[in-house]
Design a protein around this motif. Structure first.
Motif, PDB file in Angstrom:
ATOM      1  N   GLY A 218       1.248  -2.873  16.075  1.00  0.00           N
ATOM      2  CA  GLY A 218       2.624  -3.055  16.541  1.00  0.00           C
ATOM      3  C   GLY A 218       3.582  -2.830  15.386  1.00  0.00           C
ATOM      4  N   ALA A 219       3.297  -3.480  14.296  1.00  0.00           N
ATOM      5  CA  ALA A 219       4.194  -3.390  13.133  1.00  0.00           C
ATOM      6  C   ALA A 219       4.273  -1.957  12.594  1.00  0.00           C
ATOM      7  CB  ALA A 219       3.722  -4.349  12.045  1.00  0.00           C
ATOM      8  N   TYR A 220       3.145  -1.221  12.699  1.00  0.00           N
ATOM      9  CA  TYR A 220       3.112   0.140  12.125  1.00  0.00           C
ATOM     10  C   TYR A 220       2.953   1.247  13.169  1.00  0.00           C
ATOM     11  CZ  TYR A 220       2.759  -1.850   7.445  1.00  0.00           C
ATOM     12  OH  TYR A 220       3.015  -2.499   6.275  1.00  0.00           O
ATOM     13  N   GLY A 221       2.615   0.868  14.426  1.00  0.00           N
ATOM     14  CA  GLY A 221       2.296   1.876  15.443  1.00  0.00           C
ATOM     15  C   GLY A 221       3.470   2.792  15.723  1.00  0.00           C
ATOM     16  N   GLY A 222       3.218   4.094  15.719  1.00  0.00           N
ATOM     17  CA  GLY A 222       4.293   5.055  15.980  1.00  0.00           C
ATOM     18  C   GLY A 222       4.833   5.669  14.716  1.00  0.00           C
ATOM     19  N   ILE A 223       4.848   4.866  13.630  1.00  0.00           N
ATOM     20  CA  ILE A 223       5.352   5.454  12.385  1.00  0.00           C
ATOM     21  C   ILE A 223       4.200   5.845  11.451  1.00  0.00           C
ATOM     22  CG2 ILE A 223       5.740   3.242  11.184  1.00  0.00           C
ATOM     23  CD1 ILE A 223       8.330   4.632  10.044  1.00  0.00           C
ATOM     24  N   ALA A 224       3.066   5.122  11.591  1.00  0.00           N
ATOM     25  CA  ALA A 224       1.944   5.425  10.692  1.00  0.00           C
ATOM     26  C   ALA A 224       0.948   6.357  11.389  1.00  0.00           C
ATOM     27  CB  ALA A 224       1.240   4.127  10.292  1.00  0.00           C
ATOM     28  N   VAL A 225       0.415   7.312  10.668  1.00  0.00           N
ATOM     29  CA  VAL A 225      -0.570   8.246  11.216  1.00  0.00           C
ATOM     30  C   VAL A 225      -1.880   7.492  11.500  1.00  0.00           C
ATOM     31  CG1 VAL A 225      -1.505   8.964   8.953  1.00  0.00           C
ATOM     32  CG2 VAL A 225      -1.558  10.557  10.872  1.00  0.00           C
ATOM     33  N   ASN A 226      -2.562   7.865  12.592  1.00  0.00           N
ATOM     34  CA  ASN A 226      -3.798   7.175  12.983  1.00  0.00           C
ATOM     35  C   ASN A 226      -5.004   8.107  12.800  1.00  0.00           C
ATOM     36  OD1 ASN A 226      -6.008   6.178  14.488  1.00  0.00           O
ATOM     37  ND2 ASN A 226      -4.629   4.950  15.765  1.00  0.00           N
ATOM     38  N   PRO A 227      -5.932   7.752  11.896  1.00  0.00           N
ATOM     39  CA  PRO A 227      -7.073   8.647  11.632  1.00  0.00           C
ATOM     40  C   PRO A 227      -7.992   8.849  12.834  1.00  0.00           C
ATOM     41  CG  PRO A 227      -7.244   6.627  10.315  1.00  0.00           C
ATOM     42  CD  PRO A 227      -5.923   6.573  11.012  1.00  0.00           C
ATOM     43  N   ILE A 228      -8.073   7.876  13.751  1.00  0.00           N
ATOM     44  CA  ILE A 228      -8.931   8.104  14.930  1.00  0.00           C
ATOM     45  C   ILE A 228      -8.332   9.221  15.780  1.00  0.00           C
ATOM     46  CG2 ILE A 228      -9.837   7.145  17.083  1.00  0.00           C
ATOM     47  CD1 ILE A 228     -10.106   4.470  15.796  1.00  0.00           C
ATOM     48  N   ARG A 229      -7.015   9.204  15.893  1.00  0.00           N
ATOM     49  CA  ARG A 229      -6.362  10.247  16.693  1.00  0.00           C
ATOM     50  C   ARG A 229      -6.582  11.625  16.059  1.00  0.00           C
ATOM     51  NH1 ARG A 229       0.070  10.138  17.689  1.00  0.00           N
ATOM     52  NH2 ARG A 229       0.277  12.270  18.454  1.00  0.00           N
ATOM     53  N   ALA A 230      -6.475  11.685  14.730  1.00  0.00           N
ATOM     54  CA  ALA A 230      -6.716  12.969  14.048  1.00  0.00           C
ATOM     55  C   ALA A 230      -8.165  13.418  14.257  1.00  0.00           C
ATOM     56  CB  ALA A 230      -6.408  12.824  12.558  1.00  0.00           C
ATOM     57  N   LEU A 231      -9.087  12.468  14.170  1.00  0.00           N
ATOM     58  CA  LEU A 231     -10.512  12.804  14.355  1.00  0.00           C
ATOM     59  C   LEU A 231     -10.782  13.275  15.785  1.00  0.00           C
ATOM     60  CD1 LEU A 231     -13.379  12.847  13.158  1.00  0.00           C
ATOM     61  CD2 LEU A 231     -13.649  10.491  13.930  1.00  0.00           C
ATOM     62  N   ALA A 232     -10.178  12.581  16.747  1.00  0.00           N
ATOM     63  CA  ALA A 232     -10.401  12.937  18.156  1.00  0.00           C
ATOM     64  C   ALA A 232      -9.914  14.364  18.416  1.00  0.00           C
ATOM     65  CB  ALA A 232      -9.682  11.952  19.073  1.00  0.00           C
ATOM     66  N   ARG A 233      -8.801  14.726  17.802  1.00  0.00           N
ATOM     67  CA  ARG A 233      -8.270  16.068  18.003  1.00  0.00           C
ATOM     68  C   ARG A 233      -9.209  17.122  17.401  1.00  0.00           C
ATOM     69  NH1 ARG A 233      -3.995  19.748  16.806  1.00  0.00           N
ATOM     70  NH2 ARG A 233      -3.848  19.147  14.621  1.00  0.00           N
ATOM     71  N   ILE A 234      -9.722  16.821  16.221  1.00  0.00           N
ATOM     72  CA  ILE A 234     -10.670  17.752  15.579  1.00  0.00           C
ATOM     73  C   ILE A 234     -11.902  17.920  16.465  1.00  0.00           C
ATOM     74  CG2 ILE A 234     -12.262  18.004  13.628  1.00  0.00           C
ATOM     75  CD1 ILE A 234     -10.044  16.579  11.930  1.00  0.00           C
ATOM     76  N   ILE A 235     -12.453  16.792  16.898  1.00  0.00           N
ATOM     77  CA  ILE A 235     -13.682  16.833  17.700  1.00  0.00           C
ATOM     78  C   ILE A 235     -13.448  17.609  19.002  1.00  0.00           C
ATOM     79  CG2 ILE A 235     -15.192  15.371  19.107  1.00  0.00           C
ATOM     80  CD1 ILE A 235     -15.171  13.363  16.795  1.00  0.00           C
ATOM     81  N   ALA A 236     -12.297  17.345  19.635  1.00  0.00           N
ATOM     82  CA  ALA A 236     -12.022  17.990  20.917  1.00  0.00           C
ATOM     83  C   ALA A 236     -11.860  19.500  20.762  1.00  0.00           C
ATOM     84  CB  ALA A 236     -10.782  17.383  21.551  1.00  0.00           C
ATOM     85  N   SER A 237     -11.519  19.939  19.554  1.00  0.00           N
ATOM     86  CA  SER A 237     -11.274  21.377  19.390  1.00  0.00           C
ATOM     87  C   SER A 237     -12.526  22.157  18.979  1.00  0.00           C
ATOM     88  CB  SER A 237     -10.173  21.591  18.356  1.00  0.00           C
ATOM     89  OG  SER A 237     -10.700  21.271  17.096  1.00  0.00           O
ATOM     90  N   LEU A 238     -13.665  21.462  18.850  1.00  0.00           N
ATOM     91  CA  LEU A 238     -14.863  22.170  18.375  1.00  0.00           C
ATOM     92  C   LEU A 238     -15.507  23.077  19.436  1.00  0.00           C
ATOM     93  CD1 LEU A 238     -16.490  19.367  16.197  1.00  0.00           C
ATOM     94  CD2 LEU A 238     -15.595  21.559  15.388  1.00  0.00           C
TER      95      LEU A 238
END
Ligand code: BES
Ligand code: ZN
Length: 457
Positions: A218-238
């Motif tokens: 909550g305190a950081y959501g939206g402003i801080a980058v999330n590594p799970i989201r970055a990983l999910a995008r990489i995985i989905a693009s394989l």
């Protein structure tokens, strides 16, 4: 004729042979987990003693990892080098086992008797089929029909880190006319097989790091980058929407299987619906428009083997994680170059990283596919010997799994490998409740006895 006497001896000795296998199965030789180091050592000692009991001059050979077992027989004839592995996979998830994985037993099932326990099929049961065949030959004949050497490894299930240096350092000692490898399966319950193609394997692990510590989402959501989201995008693009792998250059070196080989495979009548049905599935999920058997034996893949990040325990936690990890493997075919693919994969991942995410890569092995040269008449002799033992004639088949040593025997020792095994697809190798059919064990021993006889002729 001595082969008949040897086969009779095998039948009579089956209870004792089964007891010996159960003994070996009680040793939890999990190579990947350092907690089982001394157990791996014990399994190697057990094998040294057992080989000595059949007149093989066997020793335990230290490596930087788990020991190798090397042994030599003193009989005359063609020089055969037998390879098997005494290490096993971890047992997790333990709660899904119906018995202690290291308290093996012969169980009655509706489909017949099975030897249940970790390693029963992969590979202790299989490796003992060959040892028991040698034991029977020696008991009946006083000698083996060939000059047999043994090379047993304890790190196969953890990527064989000591294998190449060991082969290079012991090239002269391990040289032979032909390698025999018992770590593959039959085509089905009635059809024995010689495996002529194995897929290669590239293992990669990624660790993506974003914020310097786990954050409140909550305190950081939206402003801080999330590594799970970055990983999910990489995985989905394989993969693309045809199921093809998108790593640039991935298909370089992938050749189409010759028509006559495809025709032989089609004649085997593989039933994809049944194959998938046994594991609760209905629909082939690989590349669109490819024959199912062909996709397992002759097409490359990219598989996600593990993914980790954030809070994965019970309950719920609003965390924005600092880190996300994935373990990814590629099965390779033909002339695909594992090191080029690793480079290309890593570059692709780097290119997809958002700002403030960094990546660390870990190497989990890289070996090319291997194709056996079956022009040696030994292959036809073995095929006929197998056909004598089983209801149907033996087939030359491919396999989806990987046995990197088959390639190294050729490139380092200059020796061809003949891959014969008696596993069935429902053996649950690497899974809970692994088993080996008592029939695989019994007829596997008989098969090797016949093959040794045939190769000596
Ligand atoms: N016995 C298997 C290989 C295998 C599996 C051959 C299925 C034929 C059909 C072997 O022990 C194994 O599991 N190998 C690993 C590779 C290793 C480098 C970790 C594999 O294939 O994942
Ligand atoms: Zn194996």
């Amino acid at each position: 004729m001595s082969l008949d006497a040897v086969l009779r001896r095998i039948d009579e000795d089956l209870p004792a042979a089964t007891d010996r296998l159960l003994h070996l199965l009680r040793i939890p030789s999990i190579s990947t987990d350092p907690a089982y180091r001394s157990d791996c050592d014990r399994a190697a000692d057990w094998l040294v003693d057992d080989l000595r009991s059949i007149g093989i001059d066997a020793t335990k050979r230290p490596t930087a990892g788990h020991p190798m077992v090397v042994g030599h027989g003193s009989d005359a004839g063609r020089h055969l080098l037998f390879y098997g592995h005494y290490d096993v996979q971890p047992v997790d998830p333990l709660n899904l086992w119906e018995r202690d994985p290291f308290d093996p037993a012969v169980e009655e099932t509706p489909a017949g008797q099975v030897i249940r326990g970790r390693g029963a099929s992969d590979d202790k049961g299989q490796l003992m089929t060959f040892v028991e065949a040698c034991r029977a030959w020696r008991a009946v004949q006083g000698s083996l029909p060939a000059r047999v050497s043994f090379f047993l490894e304890g790190e196969e299930e953890s990527g064989s880190p000591s294998l190449v240096p060991f082969l290079e350092a012991n090239r002269d000692e391990l040289g032979a006319d032909l390698c025999l490898i018992c770590d593959t399966g039959m085509f089905d319950r009635e059809t024995p097989a010689i495996t002529t193609m194995l897929r290669g394997l590239l293992g990669e692990e990624l660790i993506l790091t974003g914020p310097s510590r786990d954050l409140h989402s909550g305190a950081y959501g939206g402003i801080a980058v999330n590594p799970i989201r970055a990983l999910a995008r990489i995985i989905a693009s394989l993969h693309d929407d045809q199921g093809r792998v998108t790593v640039p250059g991935f298909y370089d070196g992938v050749a189409e299987v010759p028509d006559e080989v495809q025709a032989q495979w089609r004649a085997l009548g593989f039933d994809a619906e049944r194959f998938l049905g046994e594991v609760g599935l209905t629909t082939p999920a690989g590349e669109t428009g490819r024959d199912p058997l062909h996709t397992i034996w002759a097409r490359p893949t990219c598989e996600l083997n593990g993914i980790l990040g954030g809070y994965t325990g019970d309950g719920f936690k609003t965390v924005l994680p600092s880190e996300a990890r994935a373990k990814i493997s590629f099965r390779l075919v033909g002339q695909q170059d594992p090191l080029k693919i690793r480079q290309s994969f890593r570059a692709m991942v780097q290119d997809m990283l958002p700002s403030d995410i960094s990546v660390e890569f870990h190497d989990h092995g890289a070996s090319p596919a291997s194709h056996m040269d079956i022009s040696d008449p030994a292959f036809e002799k073995a095929r006929r010997a197998l056909s004598d033992e089983w209801p149907k004639d033996a087939a030359f088949i491919g396999a989806g799994g990987s046995i990197p040593i088959a390639g190294y025997f050729k490139t380092i020792l200059g020796v061809d490998s003949m891959l014969i095994g008696f596993a069935q697809e429902d053996n649950a190798i690497h899974s809970p409740n692994e088993k080996y059919d008592l029939e695989s064990f019994h007829k596997g021993i008989r098969s090797w006895a016949r093959i040794l006889d045939a190769l000596a002729r």
